[in-house]
Design a protein around this motif. Structure first.
Motif, short mmCIF file in Angstrom:
data_model
loop_
_atom_site.label_atom_id
_atom_site.label_comp_id
_atom_site.label_asym_id
_atom_site.label_seq_id
_atom_site.Cartn_x
_atom_site.Cartn_y
_atom_site.Cartn_z
N HIS A 1 3.84 8.63 -10.45
CA HIS A 1 4.42 7.29 -10.51
C HIS A 1 4.73 7.21 -12.02
CE1 HIS A 1 4.16 2.87 -11.39
NE2 HIS A 1 4.47 2.93 -9.97
N GLU B 1 8.53 -1.87 -6.95
CA GLU B 1 7.59 -2.28 -5.86
C GLU B 1 7.57 -1.27 -4.66
OE1 GLU B 1 9.93 -4.27 -7.12
OE2 GLU B 1 8.32 -5.40 -8.16
N ASP C 1 5.41 1.57 -6.20
CA ASP C 1 4.02 1.23 -6.20
C ASP C 1 3.30 1.34 -4.92
OD1 ASP C 1 4.20 0.56 -8.66
OD2 ASP C 1 4.74 -1.76 -8.36
N LEU D 1 0.65 3.85 -6.30
CA LEU D 1 -0.44 3.33 -7.01
C LEU D 1 -1.70 3.32 -6.26
CD1 LEU D 1 1.04 0.55 -9.13
CD2 LEU D 1 0.47 2.71 -9.79
N ARG E 1 -2.91 -3.22 -5.91
CA ARG E 1 -2.76 -1.83 -6.42
C ARG E 1 -2.41 -1.81 -7.81
NH1 ARG E 1 -0.47 1.56 -1.92
NH2 ARG E 1 -0.43 0.24 0.15
N TYR E 2 -2.94 -0.73 -8.35
CA TYR E 2 -2.97 -0.89 -9.96
C TYR E 2 -3.02 0.46 -10.71
CZ TYR E 2 -7.76 0.57 -9.58
OH TYR E 2 -9.08 1.24 -9.28
N ASP E 3 -2.69 0.60 -11.84
CA ASP E 3 -2.78 1.80 -12.70
C ASP E 3 -4.13 1.64 -13.36
OD1 ASP E 3 -2.60 3.99 -14.10
OD2 ASP E 3 -0.31 3.76 -14.74
N ARG F 1 -0.66 -5.13 -8.97
CA ARG F 1 0.39 -5.53 -7.76
C ARG F 1 -0.28 -6.10 -6.79
NH1 ARG F 1 2.44 -3.42 -11.87
NH2 ARG F 1 4.26 -2.03 -11.66
N TYR G 1 5.00 -7.39 -0.72
CA TYR G 1 4.73 -7.31 -2.03
C TYR G 1 4.88 -9.22 -2.24
CZ TYR G 1 5.64 -7.92 -7.17
OH TYR G 1 5.64 -8.04 -8.36
N THR H 1 3.10 -9.73 -8.92
CA THR H 1 2.21 -9.07 -10.29
C THR H 1 1.31 -9.97 -10.90
OG1 THR H 1 3.96 -7.40 -10.47
CG2 THR H 1 2.29 -7.49 -12.41
#
Length: 456
Positions: free
Chosen positions: A217, A350, A353, A357, A393-395, A403, A410, A413
């Motif tokens: 990503h 998006e 993601d 993600l 969803r996230y890092d 997200r 979507y 954020t």
């Protein structure tokens, strides 16, 4: 005596030089300028040897001064049975010394009434065996194939044609969440053409599809750091057959992004020298100078994972990318940016993601936002979805934002105010709530009958 020097046609350069060197030594004697005793004293060569040289020169000229080689030079004067028995012992007993092999063959020779070889002859037999044969016998077929099988060397012709991914356990101790030292893993994605690093991920967790997806990503999307321009969708993604690379998740990502997955042969992770060279560079040029490096003395202060992550990122962007690469003869960043290269990018962040993600369990939207990992995330759009279930969803490296998706769509954020210093205007919240109420009221409006429609 002869004073002329006949030509040495048909002789090698080394033989001619040897003959001329001998002639230069005995020439003063041949020309009656010095005695044989004085030449022997000056050169340290025995008079008997000088006498033999003079005799050979008198009889054959310069050709007589060429060193004579024995017809059996290099051959082993043993019976074929003894040679075969020595070879079998050498190939069978990997850890035995030649002295041990010599004793064993002497015992066999006594039992079979063969001529016993000397230690020198056993050594000659050992040296006559090819290294590849020894590796096959002592270390097995897998090691033999890794060292001696001919392989196809892939070479990329332009940036983003081939990306390569791999993991390594770093030689450094870092303080984990429990305050204890632990070795972290590094996942790296490298562009084979330029040798530039497109993405990386540092974690305490063992390699998995999640780590690979997070590194990919970062590799594909544009970086926040403008000095790190490597991005885009690769044409080929080369990996080994690890479970983290052969997951259904990664296969689906490759299909959606039109990436050709290329796997090394099972059990033969070869052709990985480019990325292994980077791991060596980061070990020698970065980790060795940091506290906690395994090769240094014990350090009382260790880095945190966040500190190590920042140092790895800075090393990649500001050191490694600007060093002249020994193979390409260019700095990786210059090679990647050459000829105005334009990377192929995803439709949107998006969409990327959704593919890569990490997916968390469904979260409920509260009146004060979304609660996740003891943090609170807010966005004006969430005001219209209080009480609803959403997917986030996230890092894990950047929990300043997540997200938010609602019914596979979507939504927004959401930002963590405690980390990002973000605030939401009250008017924005009220506007979002009113808009949501209008939509819901539209769904509650009763349907009109046919008679009502006629008399309207």
């Amino acid at each position: 005596m002869q004073n002329v020097r006949p030509p040495l046609t048909g002789s090698s350069e080394e033989q001619r030089q040897t003959a001329m060197a001998k002639y230069q030594i005995i020439a003063p004697y041949l020309q009656f300028e010095k005695t044989l005793s004085s030449i022997a004293e000056e050169t340290g060569i025995a008079k008997r040897t000088l006498h033999y040289w003079i005799q050979d020169y008198d009889q054959f000229g310069l050709r007589g001064l060429i060193r004579k080689t024995r017809s059996d030079s290099g051959s082993i004067q043993l019976s074929p049975e003894v040679v075969a028995a020595i070879e079998r012992l050498i190939l069978k007993y990997r850890r035995n010394s030649l002295t041990s092999i010599h004793r064993m063959i002497c015992v066999q020779c006594q039992e079979k009434d063969w001529q016993q070889p000397s230690y020198y002859q056993v050594d000659k037999v050992s040296k006559s065996l090819s290294e590849s044969l020894k590796v096959l016998a002592h270390q097995g077929q897998k090691t033999y194939e890794n060292q001696f099988d001919l392989i196809h060397r892939r070479e990329a012709s332009y940036p983003n044609e081939i990306w390569q991914a791999d993991h390594t356990l770093l030689d450094i101790l870092v303080m984990n969440e429990k305050g204890k030292p632990e070795r972290p893993w590094l996942t790296v994605i490298l562009d084979e053409f330029s040798r530039a690093i497109a993405g990386y991920y540092v974690t305490f967790q063992a390699p998995s599809a999640i780590q690979t997806a997070l590194a990919l990503h970062q590799a594909i999307w544009r970086k926040r750091n403008k000095d790190w321009s490597i991005c885009g969708i690769p044409e080929q993604f080369y990996t080994d057959h690890g479970s983290d690379f052969t997951s259904n998740h990664l296969e689906q990502v490759a299909i959606d992004l039109k990436i050709n997955l290329v796997f090394s042969a099972i059990g033969k992770p070869r052709g990985r020298g480019k990325i292994e060279r980077f791991f060596l560079s980061i070990n020698q040029l970065l980790l060795q100078d940091l506290p906690g490096y395994l090769g240094n003395d014990h350090e009382t202060h260790l880095l945190t994972m966040k500190e190590l992550d920042e140092k790895v990122g800075n090393f990649i962007v500001y050191t490694y990318h600007h060093r002249l690469h020994s193979t390409t003869k260019k700095a990786p960043i210059l090679a990647w940016n050459a000829d105005g290269f334009l990377p192929n990018m995803p439709e949107s962040l998006e969409s990327l993601d959704l593919l890569l993600l990490h997916v968390a369990k469904a979260r409920k939207v509260h009146s004060d936002g979304i609660h996740f990992q003891a943090l609170r995330f807010i966005d004006p759009n969430l005001a219209a979805y209080v009480g609803e279930s959403v997917v986030i969803r996230y890092d894990p490296r950047d929990l300043a934002e997540i997200r938010v998706f609602y019914e596979d769509r979507y939504l927004c954020t959401a930002i963590c105010p405690e980390i990002a210093g973000y605030t939401v205007n009250l008017k924005e919240i009220v506007a979002a709530r009113n808009q949501r109420k209008c939509i819901l009221k539209g769904h509650l409006k009763p349907e009109t009958t046919v008679i009502e429609e006629v008399f309207q």
